[in-house]
Each structure stands twice: as structure tokens, then as C-alpha cells.
Write a protein that holds these residues in place. Structure first.
Motif, PDB file in Angstrom:
ATOM      1  N   LYS A  25      14.462  -1.005 -34.061  1.00  0.00           N
ATOM      2  CA  LYS A  25      13.921   0.077 -33.303  1.00  0.00           C
ATOM      3  C   LYS A  25      12.510   0.244 -33.531  1.00  0.00           C
ATOM      4  O   LYS A  25      11.682   0.629 -32.570  1.00  0.00           O
ATOM      5  CB  LYS A  25      14.667   1.410 -33.656  1.00  0.00           C
ATOM      6  CG  LYS A  25      16.231   1.658 -33.130  1.00  0.00           C
ATOM      7  CD  LYS A  25      16.648   2.821 -33.291  1.00  0.00           C
ATOM      8  CE  LYS A  25      16.642   3.722 -32.103  1.00  0.00           C
ATOM      9  NZ  LYS A  25      17.756   4.860 -32.136  1.00  0.00           N
ATOM     10  N   ALA A  26      12.139   0.294 -34.668  1.00  0.00           N
ATOM     11  CA  ALA A  26      10.627   0.592 -34.958  1.00  0.00           C
ATOM     12  C   ALA A  26       9.865  -0.609 -34.596  1.00  0.00           C
ATOM     13  O   ALA A  26       8.750  -0.365 -33.992  1.00  0.00           O
ATOM     14  CB  ALA A  26      10.608   0.617 -36.652  1.00  0.00           C
ATOM     15  N   GLU A  29       9.440  -0.219 -30.914  1.00  0.00           N
ATOM     16  CA  GLU A  29       8.648   1.178 -30.667  1.00  0.00           C
ATOM     17  C   GLU A  29       6.953   0.846 -30.650  1.00  0.00           C
ATOM     18  O   GLU A  29       6.312   1.403 -30.157  1.00  0.00           O
ATOM     19  CB  GLU A  29       8.970   2.258 -31.354  1.00  0.00           C
ATOM     20  CG  GLU A  29      10.123   2.816 -30.730  1.00  0.00           C
ATOM     21  CD  GLU A  29      10.757   4.233 -31.574  1.00  0.00           C
ATOM     22  OE1 GLU A  29       9.806   4.621 -32.316  1.00  0.00           O
ATOM     23  OE2 GLU A  29      11.947   4.564 -31.550  1.00  0.00           O
ATOM     24  N   VAL A  30       6.777  -0.269 -31.663  1.00  0.00           N
ATOM     25  CA  VAL A  30       5.469  -0.427 -32.158  1.00  0.00           C
ATOM     26  C   VAL A  30       5.074  -1.543 -31.285  1.00  0.00           C
ATOM     27  O   VAL A  30       3.787  -1.658 -30.984  1.00  0.00           O
ATOM     28  CB  VAL A  30       5.336  -0.871 -33.649  1.00  0.00           C
ATOM     29  CG1 VAL A  30       3.922  -1.405 -33.901  1.00  0.00           C
ATOM     30  CG2 VAL A  30       5.632   0.586 -34.417  1.00  0.00           C
ATOM     31  N   ASP A  68       1.381   0.988 -38.397  1.00  0.00           N
ATOM     32  CA  ASP A  68       2.272   1.730 -37.478  1.00  0.00           C
ATOM     33  C   ASP A  68       3.618   1.507 -37.395  1.00  0.00           C
ATOM     34  O   ASP A  68       4.437   2.578 -37.513  1.00  0.00           O
ATOM     35  CB  ASP A  68       1.903   1.542 -36.122  1.00  0.00           C
ATOM     36  CG  ASP A  68       0.427   1.900 -35.598  1.00  0.00           C
ATOM     37  OD1 ASP A  68      -0.333   2.783 -36.428  1.00  0.00           O
ATOM     38  OD2 ASP A  68      -0.237   1.303 -34.757  1.00  0.00           O
ATOM     39  N   ARG A  71       5.307   3.495 -40.605  1.00  0.00           N
ATOM     40  CA  ARG A  71       5.166   4.932 -40.333  1.00  0.00           C
ATOM     41  C   ARG A  71       6.595   5.200 -39.593  1.00  0.00           C
ATOM     42  O   ARG A  71       7.302   6.205 -39.889  1.00  0.00           O
ATOM     43  CB  ARG A  71       4.033   5.562 -39.660  1.00  0.00           C
ATOM     44  CG  ARG A  71       2.765   5.833 -40.689  1.00  0.00           C
ATOM     45  CD  ARG A  71       1.695   6.756 -39.915  1.00  0.00           C
ATOM     46  NE  ARG A  71       0.840   5.811 -38.995  1.00  0.00           N
ATOM     47  CZ  ARG A  71       0.038   4.755 -39.305  1.00  0.00           C
ATOM     48  NH1 ARG A  71      -0.213   4.725 -40.598  1.00  0.00           N
ATOM     49  NH2 ARG A  71      -0.431   4.090 -38.430  1.00  0.00           N
ATOM     50  N   ARG A  72       6.672   4.287 -38.370  1.00  0.00           N
ATOM     51  CA  ARG A  72       7.717   4.630 -37.694  1.00  0.00           C
ATOM     52  C   ARG A  72       9.161   4.456 -38.209  1.00  0.00           C
ATOM     53  O   ARG A  72      10.152   5.181 -38.138  1.00  0.00           O
ATOM     54  CB  ARG A  72       7.698   3.882 -36.361  1.00  0.00           C
ATOM     55  CG  ARG A  72       8.580   4.192 -35.220  1.00  0.00           C
ATOM     56  CD  ARG A  72       8.404   5.512 -34.699  1.00  0.00           C
ATOM     57  NE  ARG A  72       9.547   5.920 -34.069  1.00  0.00           N
ATOM     58  CZ  ARG A  72      10.226   7.282 -34.262  1.00  0.00           C
ATOM     59  NH1 ARG A  72       9.754   7.906 -34.961  1.00  0.00           N
ATOM     60  NH2 ARG A  72      11.239   7.466 -33.359  1.00  0.00           N
ATOM     61  N   SER A  73       9.312   3.451 -39.073  1.00  0.00           N
ATOM     62  CA  SER A  73      10.232   2.909 -39.878  1.00  0.00           C
ATOM     63  C   SER A  73      10.749   4.097 -40.673  1.00  0.00           C
ATOM     64  O   SER A  73      11.815   4.461 -40.818  1.00  0.00           O
ATOM     65  CB  SER A  73      10.203   1.541 -40.727  1.00  0.00           C
ATOM     66  OG  SER A  73      11.248   1.409 -41.351  1.00  0.00           O
ATOM     67  N   ASP A  75       9.893   7.319 -40.515  1.00  0.00           N
ATOM     68  CA  ASP A  75      10.650   8.337 -39.393  1.00  0.00           C
ATOM     69  C   ASP A  75      12.025   8.347 -38.989  1.00  0.00           C
ATOM     70  O   ASP A  75      12.846   8.977 -39.015  1.00  0.00           O
ATOM     71  CB  ASP A  75       9.503   8.531 -38.248  1.00  0.00           C
ATOM     72  CG  ASP A  75       8.131   9.050 -38.604  1.00  0.00           C
ATOM     73  OD1 ASP A  75       7.959   9.756 -39.620  1.00  0.00           O
ATOM     74  OD2 ASP A  75       7.401   8.982 -37.839  1.00  0.00           O
ATOM     75  N   LEU A  76      12.091   6.887 -38.845  1.00  0.00           N
ATOM     76  CA  LEU A  76      13.640   6.641 -38.365  1.00  0.00           C
ATOM     77  C   LEU A  76      14.769   6.633 -39.375  1.00  0.00           C
ATOM     78  O   LEU A  76      15.749   7.125 -39.069  1.00  0.00           O
ATOM     79  CB  LEU A  76      13.485   5.202 -37.594  1.00  0.00           C
ATOM     80  CG  LEU A  76      13.026   5.066 -36.403  1.00  0.00           C
ATOM     81  CD1 LEU A  76      12.830   3.450 -35.717  1.00  0.00           C
ATOM     82  CD2 LEU A  76      13.753   6.005 -34.990  1.00  0.00           C
TER      83      LEU A  76
END
Length: 173
Positions: A25-26, A29-30, A68, A71-73, A75-76
Motif C-alpha cells: 500500500k505504501a 501510494e508513493v 516518503d 513516513r507512509r509505511s 502511518d499505515l
């Protein structure tokens, strides 16, 4: 003082596919690309896994793109902690081993992991294995691509507060 360094995945916990799902997912998204395949993960650090997975998809990545992704990982992992708790599990004996060492005089426990630090913390918190871990002393995926360097990083961080005595145990003990 003795420093005990733990790996996380397949040593203390099993994510049973949740980790791969969140990585995908991360990644999407990135990069804007659905992850069709993932690079080899065992023994690798997150930056290497990300870079090699991007290469498998024909994507040129750089450190900024990885940051990036990291950070997203994180958050997920926070958002899906419930799923990690439901599907994954602490490995048998992990909690007992951590507690036993915590009861020993002069032992400090931390981690050396290919995970980025926020994900390492979340994974152990979800399964109640974070209590005895001194996260500031660990070595994490964002620190270096080479896992051997992560051990050196953890020792250096720990030495700031504690003298560390190196000992090597025979793999046959």
C-alpha cells in the motif's frame, strides 16, 4: 553491562502477511504503481527492499522517495495496528525471553532490524513486546543498508550511556 539485540520479524513476531500488504500500500501510494512483486525481504533493510522493489517495477528511486515511503509505511502501520494484532502474533517464548533477560542485572535489550524505527516500535507494541526494549539504542533500516552496520550503530548508541562488553557465544551452545 551486556547489550542484547533482537531481530523482530521471524524472531519475536510474525505478521502473517500484514507487513507485506502494508508495504504494498505504501509503495503504491508513493510510486503510483501497484506492487506486482516484492524484492527479497529476509535479512534486508527497508531502504534496500524499497529500492529493489522499485527496480523490479522499472521505477528509479532515490532517498527522498524512500523517506516518503517510510513516513507512509509508519502511518499505515499505526492505522492498521488492529489488523496486525488480529492476524499476526508474537512467536512462542518471545515475551518470556524478553522478561527473563529484563530480570537480569546489567542487561539492556534493544533491536537490530531492517524495519524503520517507527514500524519496529509499532510491531512490538501491538504484541506487548515493547516493555523491555530500549528503542533509542537500536539499529534500524533507515540507519544503513547493511545489517552489520546496524549492529555497530546499536553498540555506538548504547555506549553513549553504558559501557558495552562484547562477547560472542558459540552457535553450538
Amino acid at each position: 553491562m551486556k547489550l542484547v539485540l533482537w531481530d523482530i520479524d521471524h524472531t519475536l513476531i510474525a505478521t502473517r502477511g500484514v507487513g507485506r500488504k502494508l508495504f504494498g500500500k505504501a509503495f503504491e501510494e508513493v510510486t503510483g504503481t501497484v506492487m506486482r512483486e516484492q524484492a527479497i525481504v529476509d535479512g534486508m533493510t527497508e531502504p534496500v527492499i524499497f529500492r529493489e522493489t522499485a527496480d523490479l517495477h522499472g521505477i528509479r528511486s532515490d532517498r527522498a522517495m524512500f523517506e516518503d515511503f517510510a513516513r507512509r509505511s509508519a502511518d499505515l502501520h499505526r492505522l492498521h495496528a488492529h489488523e496486525l494484532r488480529e492476524r499476526g502474533h508474537a512467536l512462542p517464548g518471545a515475551a518470556a525471553a524478553l522478561a527473563a533477560l529484563a530480570g537480569m542485572e546489567g542487561v539492556v535489550q534493544s533491536v537490530v532490524t531492517g524495519n524503520i524505527r517507527p514500524v519496529a516500535e509499532i510491531k512490538l507494541q501491538v504484541f506487548g513486546l515493547d516493555t523491555h526494549i530500549r528503542f533509542p539504542y537500536g539499529g534500524y533500516g533507515e540507519d544503513h543498508d547493511d545489517r552489520a552496520e546496524l549492529v555497530r550503530t546499536a553498540i555506538t548508541r548504547t555506549r553513549h550511556d553504558h559501557p558495552v562488553h562484547r562477547s560472542r557465544r558459540s552457535p553450538h551452545r
